[in-house]
Design a protein around this motif. Structure first.
Motif: not given
Length: 457
Positions: A169-174, A118-128
């Motif tokens: 949404p990207p995971a960092w937004m959730k 699974f992916y989005t267009y803005n996948d970041l490391e945890e905490g970013e």
């Protein structure tokens, strides 16, 4: 076709929805089979079931009929030689020799029907975080041949319409830091960041020559499940719609916004709070619905309540004559479109990450020999609508009929032709007649079959 002729095509069901379709091809009795032309005659008494058609009594205008180009389908297409892949694309879009689809659903990032992580267009490391979207990219869609496949489809069918839906949404937004389950974090900064993300996704596709006519704001916003998903309340969806509208206007974009994108059963409770709000009513262009729970009659209620908001049936998979009749009910209840979900699985029912076992798709690919594929009857049953109901057609008044004999839905096309799709769900052939504008024609529809009848209005 003269002014006194009725052209006829028939398709029949065969083991609708059964898993045997993943084992290999089978031949139904009728597969978009042309029949001898019928004659329009003066009216006369008849004991057959009668369908009354009134072309001057019009309802909603059709945007189109189509399917999805989710990553599972594109992954399977990508395993084929170029000629075979092109042949399937022609069969999807060609109105003369194929099914004539004009409306395709794309995914913004990944859905559950994908062969990839699974992916989005803005996948970041945890905490970013990346509120300004400096690391935004659709490169994965390019690498996975999604962009190239859509562009290939466009070359053969330049008038094709695309709409897009996000699963998460990207995971960092959730709230849970995952693409699975969770919801958008509270705060205007997250609403605005997500609106910016979606605006950039639409722009990125436009830069690839792929205009996005409309987008839904969240696929199935009431569902949290173990694939990309995101709970989104009506209040939050209204905020997101307003923020996205501001983004679009600031960048001169015309993409339409469709809300909800979930089941009939929950439509009222979700849609009313948004459209009863002045800002919500202003920023929303249409309503998107799925048919996995509830009745299509809800769409007629929503049309009466919000007549300025077109309704779109954005996701369902249907099989057999019961499915064809369900489509007729969508259109009879003001749906302006229909999109099937998932176009091609392989013979091992792959490759997807849905939590259940899918039914057969229009095309099935041999998992051992990827260039080999076969069509299921659903291809032809969908063609009974898609090939003959032109984009821009209006649904017209017709008496529904009965599931004990035949049911139907009728349309007036932009070229002046009339098209009636008639469904026989019974185990015996059914005689019927159509009365329209002082003329009639009589027909007999085989058991478990769908007929499309086209004549000049």
């Amino acid at each position: 076709m003269t002014n006194h002729e009725v052209e006829v095509w028939i398709s029949s069901e065969l083991d609708p929805g059964r898993s045997r379709w993943f084992e290999g091809p089978h031949a139904p009795d009728f597969a978009l089979s042309p029949q001898p032309k019928l004659e329009l005659t003066p009216p006369s008494p008849s004991t057959a079931s009668t369908i009354i058609v009134k072309p001057d009594h019009t309802y909603q205008q059709m945007l189109g009929i189509g399917t999805s180009l989710e990553e599972t389908t594109i992954h399977n297409l990508s395993k084929m030689d170029a000629d075979q892949r092109a042949a399937i694309i022609r069969q999807l879009t060609d109105r003369e020799n194929g099914i004539g689809f004009n409306l395709f659903r794309l995914t913004i990032g990944t859905s559950d029907f994908t062969a990839e992580p699974f992916y989005t267009y803005n996948d970041l490391e945890e905490g970013e975080t990346d509120f300004e979207m400096k690391r935004f990219s659709i490169q994965k869609d390019i690498d996975l041949n999604i962009i190239a496949t859509v562009q290939e489809l466009q070359k053969g069918s330049p008038d094709t319409v695309f709409f897009a839906s996000p699963w998460s949404p990207p995971a960092w937004m959730k709230t849970n830091g995952s693409l699975k389950r969770g919801s958008l974090k509270e705060g205007a900064e997250y609403t605005e960041a997500l609106a910016r993300y979606y605006r950039m996704a639409i722009q990125a596709y436009e830069q690839q020559g792929i205009p996005i006519y409309a987008m839904t704001l969240q696929n199935e916003p009431l569902l949290e499940i173990d694939y990309p998903s995101c709970y989104m309340s009506p209040a939050r969806q209204k905020e997101l719609a307003a923020a996205l509208r501001r983004e679009f206007e600031a960048h001169g974009m015309k993409t339409k916004l469709w809300i909800f994108d979930h089941n009939f059963h929950d439509a009222w409770d979700y849609i009313a709070p948004i459209l009863n709000d002045e800002e919500g009513r202003t920023v929303v262009d249409g309503l998107a619905l799925h048919d996995y729970e509830g009745s299509p009659a809800i769409m007629s209620e929503l049309h009466a309540a919000y007549p300025d908001k077109p309704i779109y049936l954005t996701e369902r998979a249907l099989w057999g004559t019961a499915g064809a009749d369900r489509m007729a009910q969508y259109f009879r209840n003001y749906a302006c479109s229909y999109n099937s979900w998932v176009t091609m699985l392989d013979s091992e029912i792959g490759t997807h990450q849905w939590v259940g076992t899918p039914g057969p798709t229009m095309f099935v690919q041999d998992a051992v020999e990827p260039n080999r594929y076969w069509k299921t009857p659903e291809y032809d049953l969908l063609a009974q609508y898609a090939r003959f109901v032109q984009p821009g057609a209006y649904r017209i008044e017709s008496t529904y009929g009965s599931t004990d004999t035949v049911t139907n839905v009728a349309f007036r096309n932009p070229d002046g032709s009339l098209a009636a799709v008639v469904i026989n769900q019974t185990d015996s052939e059914q005689p019927f007649r159509v009365l329209c504008e002082g003329k009639q024609f009589a027909a007999v529809l085989p058991a478990r079959a769908v007929g499309t009848y086209v004549w000049r209005g």
